[in-house]
Enzyme design. Structure first.
Site, PDB file in Angstrom:
ATOM      1  N   SER A  15       0.842  -1.168   0.004  1.00 22.87           N
ATOM      2  CA  SER A  15      -0.081   0.055   0.131  1.00 22.87           C
ATOM      3  C   SER A  15       0.804   1.418   0.118  1.00 22.87           C
ATOM      4  O   SER A  15       0.547   2.425  -0.483  1.00 22.87           O
ATOM      5  CB  SER A  15      -1.185  -0.022   1.262  1.00 22.87           C
ATOM      6  OG  SER A  15      -0.427   0.273   2.374  1.00 22.87           O
ATOM      7  N   ASN A  16       1.859   1.335   0.727  1.00 30.18           N
ATOM      8  CA  ASN A  16       2.917   2.491   0.676  1.00 30.18           C
ATOM      9  C   ASN A  16       3.473   2.611  -0.890  1.00 30.18           C
ATOM     10  O   ASN A  16       3.761   3.717  -1.221  1.00 30.18           O
ATOM     11  CB  ASN A  16       4.177   2.199   1.827  1.00 30.18           C
ATOM     12  CG  ASN A  16       3.634   2.753   2.999  1.00 30.18           C
ATOM     13  OD1 ASN A  16       3.303   3.993   3.170  1.00 30.18           O
ATOM     14  ND2 ASN A  16       3.447   1.848   3.904  1.00 30.18           N
ATOM     15  N   LEU A  95      19.070  -5.741   5.493  1.00 33.25           N
ATOM     16  CA  LEU A  95      19.883  -5.579   4.325  1.00 33.25           C
ATOM     17  C   LEU A  95      21.386  -5.438   4.806  1.00 33.25           C
ATOM     18  O   LEU A  95      21.550  -4.768   6.091  1.00 33.25           O
ATOM     19  CB  LEU A  95      20.001  -4.447   3.453  1.00 33.25           C
ATOM     20  CG  LEU A  95      18.302  -4.622   2.583  1.00 33.25           C
ATOM     21  CD1 LEU A  95      18.103  -3.132   1.993  1.00 33.25           C
ATOM     22  CD2 LEU A  95      18.593  -5.510   1.599  1.00 33.25           C
ATOM     23  N   ASN A 109      13.567   4.166   3.705  1.00 32.12           N
ATOM     24  CA  ASN A 109      12.839   3.288   4.450  1.00 32.12           C
ATOM     25  C   ASN A 109      11.745   4.072   5.460  1.00 32.12           C
ATOM     26  O   ASN A 109      11.781   5.234   6.019  1.00 32.12           O
ATOM     27  CB  ASN A 109      13.625   2.489   5.431  1.00 32.12           C
ATOM     28  CG  ASN A 109      12.786   1.481   6.103  1.00 32.12           C
ATOM     29  OD1 ASN A 109      12.021   0.732   5.438  1.00 32.12           O
ATOM     30  ND2 ASN A 109      12.948   1.027   7.339  1.00 32.12           N
ATOM     31  N   HIS A 111       9.029   3.295   8.611  1.00 31.41           N
ATOM     32  CA  HIS A 111       9.160   2.538   9.566  1.00 31.41           C
ATOM     33  C   HIS A 111       8.064   2.745  10.489  1.00 31.41           C
ATOM     34  O   HIS A 111       7.663   4.048  10.702  1.00 31.41           O
ATOM     35  CB  HIS A 111      10.321   2.385  10.475  1.00 31.41           C
ATOM     36  CG  HIS A 111      10.639   1.503  11.657  1.00 31.41           C
ATOM     37  ND1 HIS A 111      10.722   0.345  11.549  1.00 31.41           N
ATOM     38  CD2 HIS A 111      10.292   1.868  12.964  1.00 31.41           C
ATOM     39  CE1 HIS A 111      10.615  -0.307  12.697  1.00 31.41           C
ATOM     40  NE2 HIS A 111      10.458   0.508  13.618  1.00 31.41           N
ATOM     41  N   THR A 143      21.095   3.351   6.714  1.00 34.52           N
ATOM     42  CA  THR A 143      22.296   3.036   6.985  1.00 34.52           C
ATOM     43  C   THR A 143      22.252   1.675   7.314  1.00 34.52           C
ATOM     44  O   THR A 143      21.366   0.781   7.265  1.00 34.52           O
ATOM     45  CB  THR A 143      22.870   3.890   8.208  1.00 34.52           C
ATOM     46  OG1 THR A 143      22.122   3.610   9.201  1.00 34.52           O
ATOM     47  CG2 THR A 143      22.548   5.453   7.819  1.00 34.52           C
TER      48      THR A 143
HETATM   49  C1  GAR Z   1       3.906  -0.714   6.773  1.00 37.02           C
HETATM   50  O1  GAR Z   1       3.154  -0.565   7.800  1.00 37.02           O
HETATM   51  C2  GAR Z   1       5.463  -0.297   6.986  1.00 37.02           C
HETATM   52  O2  GAR Z   1       5.749   0.681   7.598  1.00 37.02           O
HETATM   53  C3  GAR Z   1       5.889  -1.504   7.574  1.00 37.02           C
HETATM   54  O3  GAR Z   1       5.306  -2.649   6.820  1.00 37.02           O
HETATM   55  C4  GAR Z   1       4.005  -2.147   6.540  1.00 37.02           C
HETATM   56  C5  GAR Z   1       3.859  -2.453   4.860  1.00 37.02           C
HETATM   57  O4  GAR Z   1       2.630  -2.218   4.289  1.00 37.02           O
HETATM   58  N1  GAR Z   1       7.382  -1.647   7.428  1.00 37.02           N
HETATM   59  C6  GAR Z   1       8.230  -2.220   8.412  1.00 37.02           C
HETATM   60  O5  GAR Z   1       7.584  -2.747   9.707  1.00 37.02           O
HETATM   61  C7  GAR Z   1       9.506  -2.314   8.241  1.00 37.02           C
HETATM   62  N2  GAR Z   1      10.221  -2.784   9.288  1.00 37.02           N
HETATM   63  P1  GAR Z   1       2.431  -2.095   2.869  1.00 37.02           P
HETATM   64  O6  GAR Z   1       3.228  -3.516   2.320  1.00 37.02           O
HETATM   65  O7  GAR Z   1       1.044  -1.901   2.675  1.00 37.02           O
HETATM   66  O8  GAR Z   1       3.042  -0.853   2.438  1.00 37.02           O
END
Ligand code: GAR
Length: 198
Positions: A15-16, A95, A109, A111, A143
């Site tokens: 979704s992001n 990574l 990224n 988070h 990083t």
């Molecule tokens: C999001 O909430 C993102 O912030 C998180 O995974 C989800 C992905 O949703 N990321 C992490 O936890 C990274 N450590 P999406 O696939 O719908 O964008």
């Protein structure tokens, strides 16, 4: 100036990624060049293809614990796509420094916490367990330290009585979808001043 080329790495629903792709139109200083997943079943791949963004999959499983060998394959489609910027968007593999260093200052990224709080997993449950009154999400430069690196933007979300990890995650996600495109637009224009939302 030519638009910056953005590769987006996903592991799931994406979704992001969708909000990033959909934001890169008109006078935006960047365009998507690749959506890359370590999971062939990632729902985001079809969403990218529906938006005419090239997709690729590099499954991490055949490489076992050999992260360097996985990354040697992962980097190939990114280089072939000529990516200037790499956006991690729900990419759930850690990574190594070797990979991160290749994209120093060019990899972002998102988070789901107000970093430096709650690096790693289960961020919503941890914020609730700590009795926090606010939570949120962060976009940062990647990083070699996990969920570290200069903060490029944060969005704050109030924690409500009765919140569960699921209700809180859903409210934070709404702000992720505002924050990440806002940061990418600024970053792609060469501006690293952080974005603070709301
Ligand atoms: C999001 O909430 C993102 O912030 C998180 O995974 C989800 C992905 O949703 N990321 C992490 O936890 C990274 N450590 P999406 O696939 O719908 O964008």
């Amino acid at each position: 100036m030519n638009p910056k080329r953005v590769a987006i790495l996903i592991s799931g629903g994406g979704s992001n990624m969708v909000t990033l792709v959909d934001s890169m139109t008109g006078d935006h200083p960047a365009r998507p060049c690749l959506v890359l997943s370590n999971e062939a079943s990632a729902g985001g791949l079809a969403k990218a293809a529906a938006r005419s963004v090239p997709t690729a999959v590099v499954d991490h499983r055949p490489f076992g614990k050999d992260r360097a060998a996985f990354e040697a394959e992962l980097i190939k489609p990114i280089l072939e796509a000529g990516a200037d910027i790499v956006c991690l968007a729900g990419f759930m593999r850690v990574l190594t420094a070797g990979f991160v260093d290749r994209f120093q200052g060019r990899m972002l990224n998102i988070h789901p916490s107000l970093l430096p709080k709650y690096k790693g997993l289960h961020t919503h449950a941890r914020a609730l367990a700590a009795g926090d009154t606010e939570h949120g999400c962060t976009v940062h430069e990647v990083t070699s330290e996990l969920d570290d690196g200069p903060i490029l933007g944060q969005a704050r979300v109030a924690i409500e009585p009765g919140d569960t990890p699921e209700t809180l995650a859903a409210r934070v996600l709404i702000w992720e979808h505002k924050l990440y495109p806002a940061v990418l637009r600024r970053f792609a224009a060469g501006d690293r001043r952080p974005v603070w939302l709301p």
